[in-house]
Design a protein around this motif. Structure first.
Motif, short mmCIF file in Angstrom:
data_model
loop_
_atom_site.label_atom_id
_atom_site.label_comp_id
_atom_site.label_asym_id
_atom_site.label_seq_id
_atom_site.Cartn_x
_atom_site.Cartn_y
_atom_site.Cartn_z
N GLY A 285 0.76 -1.19 -0.12
CA GLY A 285 -0.04 0.03 -0.02
C GLY A 285 0.80 1.14 0.04
N GLY A 286 1.85 1.10 0.94
CA GLY A 286 2.80 2.49 0.84
C GLY A 286 3.54 2.74 -0.44
N VAL A 287 4.09 1.72 -1.14
CA VAL A 287 4.39 1.99 -2.47
C VAL A 287 3.85 2.60 -3.42
N THR A 288 2.42 2.41 -3.47
CA THR A 288 1.44 2.84 -4.26
C THR A 288 1.19 4.39 -4.01
N GLU A 289 1.30 4.58 -2.76
CA GLU A 289 1.32 6.15 -2.51
C GLU A 289 2.45 6.97 -2.97
N GLU A 290 3.75 6.40 -2.68
CA GLU A 290 4.70 7.16 -3.08
C GLU A 290 4.84 7.23 -4.80
N ALA A 291 4.50 6.02 -5.43
CA ALA A 291 4.58 5.84 -6.80
C ALA A 291 3.60 7.02 -7.50
N SER A 292 2.24 7.03 -6.95
CA SER A 292 1.31 8.10 -7.30
C SER A 292 1.61 9.48 -7.30
N VAL A 293 2.40 9.67 -6.16
CA VAL A 293 3.00 11.28 -5.84
C VAL A 293 4.30 11.49 -6.64
N LEU A 294 5.11 10.31 -7.28
CA LEU A 294 6.23 10.60 -7.96
C LEU A 294 5.71 10.50 -9.64
N ARG A 295 4.27 10.30 -9.89
CA ARG A 295 3.67 9.97 -11.27
C ARG A 295 4.28 8.90 -11.97
N VAL A 296 4.65 7.67 -11.06
CA VAL A 296 5.12 6.59 -11.81
C VAL A 296 4.04 5.48 -11.83
N PRO A 297 3.89 5.06 -13.06
CA PRO A 297 2.63 4.16 -13.32
C PRO A 297 3.08 2.64 -12.36
N ARG A 307 -6.50 2.32 -0.12
CA ARG A 307 -5.90 3.43 -0.57
C ARG A 307 -6.71 3.73 -1.94
N PRO A 308 -7.89 3.92 -2.19
CA PRO A 308 -8.82 4.20 -3.31
C PRO A 308 -8.22 5.63 -4.09
N GLU A 309 -7.60 6.54 -3.27
CA GLU A 309 -7.36 7.53 -3.95
C GLU A 309 -6.25 7.31 -4.86
N THR A 310 -5.34 6.74 -4.72
CA THR A 310 -4.16 6.34 -5.72
C THR A 310 -4.72 5.79 -6.87
N ILE A 311 -6.09 5.20 -6.86
CA ILE A 311 -6.61 4.77 -8.23
C ILE A 311 -7.36 5.99 -8.82
N THR A 312 -8.12 6.64 -8.02
CA THR A 312 -9.03 7.61 -8.85
C THR A 312 -8.39 8.83 -9.12
N LEU A 313 -7.23 9.11 -8.29
CA LEU A 313 -6.52 10.44 -8.82
C LEU A 313 -4.93 10.15 -9.01
N GLY A 314 -4.52 8.98 -8.50
CA GLY A 314 -3.05 8.71 -8.73
C GLY A 314 -2.85 7.85 -10.01
N THR A 315 -1.62 7.40 -9.74
CA THR A 315 -1.21 6.43 -11.07
C THR A 315 -1.21 4.83 -10.89
N ASN A 337 -0.15 4.31 -23.06
CA ASN A 337 -1.61 5.01 -22.62
C ASN A 337 -1.89 4.98 -20.93
N TRP A 338 -0.77 4.88 -20.35
CA TRP A 338 -1.08 4.82 -18.98
C TRP A 338 -1.48 6.16 -18.37
N LYS A 339 -2.47 6.31 -17.37
CA LYS A 339 -2.90 7.52 -16.89
C LYS A 339 -2.10 8.40 -16.13
N LYS A 340 -1.92 9.66 -16.26
CA LYS A 340 -0.95 10.41 -15.74
C LYS A 340 -0.88 10.87 -14.20
N GLY A 341 -2.13 10.63 -13.76
CA GLY A 341 -2.38 11.12 -12.03
C GLY A 341 -2.54 12.61 -12.10
N HIS A 342 -3.19 12.82 -10.66
CA HIS A 342 -3.22 14.34 -10.27
C HIS A 342 -3.03 14.42 -8.96
N ASP A 343 -2.93 15.68 -8.48
CA ASP A 343 -2.48 16.05 -7.13
C ASP A 343 -3.72 15.17 -6.26
N ILE A 344 -3.30 14.75 -5.00
CA ILE A 344 -4.20 14.26 -4.05
C ILE A 344 -4.28 15.26 -2.90
#
Length: 362
Positions: A285-297, A307-315, A337-344
């Motif tokens: 779970g923690g790695v999904t948070e870090e990857a989302s903020v770093l904008r890494v798929p 951590r649904p916000e890493t899916i709805t807003l993250g990568t 075509n991977w999603k780019k992510g947004h600020d959480i």
């Protein structure tokens, strides 16, 4: 003087408590009457998985290590409760602050309440709704006896309110793990594997696997790794192996020139790799948070997430534990075509400051 006992039990806890320690130290330098005592339960501890973190994250060494390592979950819970009770009786606090969802979180919250000490839960309210996960039981028990909740998302706030928690007890502050990530990002450190494999930006994938659903059954782990190898083209697969996974992996004898199973990395080295990777494949779970903020798929090999916000807003995308599902997601990745992510919301590097401000007012 307001006395706060901060509890850490495992490696992920250290990233979450580091900014809180720093914010309390800053408040003290501003003549605010607040002090902390850092207690490490010893639940998980080795030099690579925990020890180096104190130095890298600039956390003072714990005032005490309760050394409650090993045993079944019941045995470890009992050890932690016995030792933490002695600790809290010897060093009373006005508030016990627990973080995350490890056994230490639940055990120390129970002890504190039975000694009539208020409990604050950092990362309260998150839910996977999967009762087969020990972490979910830890969350439910901890939140049922918590006085103050410091939350990372509106989803967590909603979960708590649905369970009957009064809104006055809930403080939406953001994510202290991201505080640490943002502070330490300029200090990310190139690991030896970068040089050994002549890695470069985007020419490798980082893997981490440790959850029972993925690693406890040899066939499942073998099929998952083989499916990853089959669908990642010519990319290096850098796999820092969790001690839990290492035992099973050794028995599988998987040998492939692109698969590089290495020892666990320090925080700064691991995130150096994550930031520059083509993608991350994980069940953490923690790695999904870090990857989302770093904008890494990020491809998460779980059937649910707290951590649904890493899916709805993250990568992040939730792939599941069926290895055959990987192929279609990796195709999206390689097609660009991977999603780019947004600020959480409130994942901005200032969650710990908000927590300390709340504690002062409480």
């Amino acid at each position: 003087m307001l006395k706060v006992t901060i509890v850490a039990g495992a490696r992920p806890n250290l990233m979450k408590i580091a900014p809180i320690v720093h914010s309390i130290q800053k408040a003290r330098s501003d003549n605010i009457k607040i002090d902390f005592r850092l207690v490490h339960t010893g639940q998980h501890y080795d030099q690579n998985m925990s020890g180096s973190f104190f130095e890298q994250l600039e956390i003072p060494k714990p005032h005490v290590n309760l050394e409650c390592k090993g045993g079944s979950q019941a045995e470890q819970t009992a050890k932690i409760m016995i030792q933490f009770e002695k600790e809290l009786i010897s060093n009373p606090a006005d508030l016990v602050l627990v973080v995350g969802d490890v056994t230490s979180t639940m055990a120390c919250a129970l002890v504190a309440q039975k000694l009539f000490t208020k409990v604050a839960h950092v990362e309260g309210g998150i839910r996977s709704n999967d009762w087969t996960m020990p972490e979910e039981i830890n969350r439910l028990v901890t939140d049922s006896i918590t006085n103050y909740f410091f939350t990372t998302s509106e989803t967590a706030n909603t979960n708590l309110k649905k369970s009957g928690v009064d809104g006055s007890q809930i403080f939406f502050v953001g994510n202290t793990m991201i505080d640490t990530l943002m502070k330490q990002r300029p200090n990310f450190k190139k690991p030896q594997i970068w040089k050994d494999l002549q890695l470069s930006n985007g020419n490798y994938i980082v893997m981490t696997l440790h959850r029972p659903n993925n690693v406890d059954e040899q066939c499942q782990l073998r099929d998952m790794i083989n499916e990853i190898i089959a669908n990642t083209r010519d990319l290096h697969l850098v796999f820092p192996v969790h001690p839990r996974t290492q035992k099973i992996l050794k028995r599988l004898n998987i040998d492939h020139p692109r698969l590089h199973a290495i020892e666990p990395l320090s925080y700064l080295e691991f995130n150096y790799l994550v930031e520059r990777a083509k993608a991350v494949i994980t069940d953490s779970g923690g790695v999904t948070e870090e990857a989302s903020v770093l904008r890494v798929p990020c491809l998460t090999l779980r059937n649910n997430t707290e951590r649904p916000e890493t899916i709805t807003l993250g990568t992040n995308e939730l792939i599941g534990t069926d290895p055959k599902r990987l192929k279609s997601y990796l195709k999206i990745l390689f097609n660009g075509n991977w999603k780019k992510g947004h600020d959480i919301p409130l994942w901005d590097g200032h969650a710990a400051d908000r927590i300390v401000e709340c504690i002062k007012n409480i």
